[in-house]
Write a protein that holds these residues in place. Structure first.
Motif, PDB file in Angstrom:
ATOM      1  N   TYR A   1       0.829  -1.197   0.000  1.00  0.00           N
ATOM      2  CA  TYR A   1       0.000   0.000   0.000  1.00  0.00           C
ATOM      3  C   TYR A   1       0.867   1.252   0.000  1.00  0.00           C
ATOM      4  O   TYR A   1       1.937   1.282   0.599  1.00  0.00           O
ATOM      5  CB  TYR A   1      -0.906   0.034   1.235  1.00  0.00           C
ATOM      6  CG  TYR A   1      -2.004  -1.004   1.213  1.00  0.00           C
ATOM      7  CD1 TYR A   1      -1.789  -2.286   1.704  1.00  0.00           C
ATOM      8  CD2 TYR A   1      -3.253  -0.689   0.696  1.00  0.00           C
ATOM      9  CE1 TYR A   1      -2.788  -3.235   1.672  1.00  0.00           C
ATOM     10  CE2 TYR A   1      -4.267  -1.630   0.668  1.00  0.00           C
ATOM     11  CZ  TYR A   1      -4.025  -2.902   1.154  1.00  0.00           C
ATOM     12  OH  TYR A   1      -5.024  -3.842   1.123  1.00  0.00           O
TER      13      TYR A   1
ATOM     14  N   PRO B   1      -4.795   4.316   2.820  1.00  0.00           N
ATOM     15  CA  PRO B   1      -3.825   3.502   2.068  1.00  0.00           C
ATOM     16  C   PRO B   1      -4.439   3.060   0.742  1.00  0.00           C
ATOM     17  O   PRO B   1      -5.610   2.688   0.686  1.00  0.00           O
ATOM     18  CB  PRO B   1      -3.585   2.307   2.994  1.00  0.00           C
ATOM     19  CG  PRO B   1      -4.067   2.732   4.332  1.00  0.00           C
ATOM     20  CD  PRO B   1      -5.191   3.677   4.071  1.00  0.00           C
TER      21      PRO B   1
ATOM     22  N   PHE C   1       3.498   0.615   2.898  1.00  0.00           N
ATOM     23  CA  PHE C   1       3.296  -0.468   3.857  1.00  0.00           C
ATOM     24  C   PHE C   1       3.195  -1.794   3.124  1.00  0.00           C
ATOM     25  O   PHE C   1       2.482  -1.898   2.126  1.00  0.00           O
ATOM     26  CB  PHE C   1       2.004  -0.263   4.653  1.00  0.00           C
ATOM     27  CG  PHE C   1       2.012   0.892   5.596  1.00  0.00           C
ATOM     28  CD1 PHE C   1       1.432   2.095   5.233  1.00  0.00           C
ATOM     29  CD2 PHE C   1       2.587   0.780   6.853  1.00  0.00           C
ATOM     30  CE1 PHE C   1       1.432   3.175   6.107  1.00  0.00           C
ATOM     31  CE2 PHE C   1       2.592   1.847   7.732  1.00  0.00           C
ATOM     32  CZ  PHE C   1       2.011   3.044   7.346  1.00  0.00           C
TER      33      PHE C   1
ATOM     34  N   GLU D   1      -1.341 -11.831   4.644  1.00  0.00           N
ATOM     35  CA  GLU D   1      -2.631 -12.422   4.982  1.00  0.00           C
ATOM     36  C   GLU D   1      -2.603 -13.916   4.658  1.00  0.00           C
ATOM     37  O   GLU D   1      -1.944 -14.334   3.717  1.00  0.00           O
ATOM     38  CB  GLU D   1      -3.738 -11.737   4.180  1.00  0.00           C
ATOM     39  CG  GLU D   1      -5.160 -12.191   4.492  1.00  0.00           C
ATOM     40  CD  GLU D   1      -5.701 -13.235   3.536  1.00  0.00           C
ATOM     41  OE1 GLU D   1      -5.020 -13.601   2.566  1.00  0.00           O
ATOM     42  OE2 GLU D   1      -6.834 -13.700   3.766  1.00  0.00           O
TER      43      GLU D   1
ATOM     44  N   LYS E   1      -7.898 -11.098   7.932  1.00  0.00           N
ATOM     45  CA  LYS E   1      -7.248  -9.869   8.363  1.00  0.00           C
ATOM     46  C   LYS E   1      -5.833  -9.768   7.817  1.00  0.00           C
ATOM     47  O   LYS E   1      -5.142 -10.763   7.615  1.00  0.00           O
ATOM     48  CB  LYS E   1      -7.228  -9.778   9.883  1.00  0.00           C
ATOM     49  CG  LYS E   1      -6.445 -10.896  10.561  1.00  0.00           C
ATOM     50  CD  LYS E   1      -6.531 -10.764  12.077  1.00  0.00           C
ATOM     51  CE  LYS E   1      -5.732 -11.856  12.767  1.00  0.00           C
ATOM     52  NZ  LYS E   1      -5.844 -11.747  14.245  1.00  0.00           N
ATOM     53  N   LEU E   2      -5.435  -8.518   7.579  1.00  0.00           N
ATOM     54  CA  LEU E   2      -4.084  -8.229   7.147  1.00  0.00           C
ATOM     55  C   LEU E   2      -3.226  -7.862   8.346  1.00  0.00           C
ATOM     56  O   LEU E   2      -3.695  -7.180   9.261  1.00  0.00           O
ATOM     57  CB  LEU E   2      -4.071  -7.055   6.166  1.00  0.00           C
ATOM     58  CG  LEU E   2      -4.730  -7.263   4.801  1.00  0.00           C
ATOM     59  CD1 LEU E   2      -4.756  -5.942   4.037  1.00  0.00           C
ATOM     60  CD2 LEU E   2      -3.981  -8.305   4.005  1.00  0.00           C
TER      61      LEU E   2
ATOM     62  N   PHE F   1       0.157  -5.693   9.042  1.00  0.00           N
ATOM     63  CA  PHE F   1       0.951  -4.703   8.328  1.00  0.00           C
ATOM     64  C   PHE F   1       2.369  -4.613   8.852  1.00  0.00           C
ATOM     65  O   PHE F   1       2.640  -4.844  10.033  1.00  0.00           O
ATOM     66  CB  PHE F   1       0.295  -3.321   8.455  1.00  0.00           C
ATOM     67  CG  PHE F   1      -0.893  -3.141   7.562  1.00  0.00           C
ATOM     68  CD1 PHE F   1      -2.141  -3.574   7.962  1.00  0.00           C
ATOM     69  CD2 PHE F   1      -0.756  -2.553   6.306  1.00  0.00           C
ATOM     70  CE1 PHE F   1      -3.238  -3.433   7.129  1.00  0.00           C
ATOM     71  CE2 PHE F   1      -1.847  -2.401   5.475  1.00  0.00           C
ATOM     72  CZ  PHE F   1      -3.090  -2.842   5.890  1.00  0.00           C
ATOM     73  N   GLY F   2       3.267  -4.254   7.957  1.00  0.00           N
ATOM     74  CA  GLY F   2       4.612  -3.872   8.350  1.00  0.00           C
ATOM     75  C   GLY F   2       4.586  -2.480   8.958  1.00  0.00           C
ATOM     76  O   GLY F   2       3.557  -1.812   8.993  1.00  0.00           O
ATOM     77  N   THR F   3       5.750  -2.029   9.396  1.00  0.00           N
ATOM     78  CA  THR F   3       5.842  -0.769  10.130  1.00  0.00           C
ATOM     79  C   THR F   3       5.918   0.450   9.233  1.00  0.00           C
ATOM     80  O   THR F   3       5.843   1.572   9.726  1.00  0.00           O
ATOM     81  CB  THR F   3       7.066  -0.789  11.043  1.00  0.00           C
ATOM     82  OG1 THR F   3       8.195  -1.227  10.288  1.00  0.00           O
ATOM     83  CG2 THR F   3       6.848  -1.734  12.225  1.00  0.00           C
ATOM     84  N   GLY F   4       6.046   0.249   7.947  1.00  0.00           N
ATOM     85  CA  GLY F   4       6.017   1.366   7.014  1.00  0.00           C
ATOM     86  C   GLY F   4       7.395   1.888   6.637  1.00  0.00           C
ATOM     87  O   GLY F   4       8.344   1.819   7.415  1.00  0.00           O
TER      88      GLY F   4
END
Lengths: 113, 111
Positions: free
Chosen positions: A36, A44, A89, A93, A100-101, A103-106
């Motif tokens: 994203y 996102p 990001f 899943e 649900k996904l 997420f990484g920390t960005g």
């Protein structure tokens, strides 16, 4: 549960250069990996995704690679442009969709002129 | 992916009051919706999974009595932040599993 790590947290590149963002996941059952792009204050936006039965996917300047054995996946942006500047990001899943996904920390990507 | 509408886009409320956020799936019948919270310069953290016609599933550490979720139809899920406090100030955003499309998000500020 699933844990997704993302590196680097910030990335600065010159316009026209390539950018690479890497993620690792912990749950071998994960089989869907979206990326994203989020601009400040906005939602996102999905830019590319890959499923576990594929090793690489490309869409114009954006590509994603997946190494299931190592549980790594990466985002590659070529010929970067100032409008590519945003937070990116990764996510993971399991279950083939509808779940649900995690997420990484960005990664804050800055493309400099 | 689906088209997801979220309302309001921003809200300011006084400490101790409650705020309701709506998430509508305009072209996809969503038996499941996801609610995330995002603090400034941080990632999206899943708060709960909203299930149409049944109770929501909350992630560990999320107070179900504080964050009330109702999913009464296939197109609408609501999140109510009860007795809001300044530490609840955040960006709340919903998602549907059709393409994992996100709503536009709600910026909540509690003063």
């Amino acid at each position: 549960g699933e844990n997704v790590e993302q590196h680097p947290s910030t990335l600065s590149v010159q316009e026209g250069d390539s950018a690479v963002i890497k993620c690792t996941y912990s749950d071998s059952a994960s089989n869907y990996f979206p990326w994203y792009k989020q601009e400040l204050g906005k939602r996102p936006q999905l830019i590319i995704d890959i499923r576990s039965n594929v090793g690489e996917k490309k869409d114009q300047r954006i590509a994603v690679t997946l190494n299931k054995t190592a549980k790594h996946f990466s985002l590659h942006i070529t010929e970067t442009q100032p409008e590519d500047s945003a937070v990116y990001f990764c996510a993971a899943e399991k279950g083939g969709g509808g779940n649900k996904l995690t997420f990484g920390t960005g990664t804050q990507l800055k493309v400099e002129l | 992916g689906a088209v997801v509408s979220q309302h309001p886009s921003w809200v300011i409320c006084k400490s101790g009051t409650s705020v309701k956020i709506e998430c509508r799936s305009l072209d996809f019948q969503a038996t499941t919706m996801f609610w995330y919270r995002q603090f400034p310069k941080q990632s999206l953290m899943l708060m709960a999974t909203s299930n149409e016609g049944s109770k929501a599933t909350y992630e560990q550490g999320v107070e179900k009595d504080k964050f009330l979720i109702n999913h009464a139809s296939l197109t609408l899920s609501t999140l109510t932040v009860t007795s809001a406090h300044p530490e609840d100030s955040s960006f709340y955003i919903c998602s549907v599993p059709d393409g994992y499309t996100f709503g536009s998000g709600t910026r909540l500020t509690v003063v």
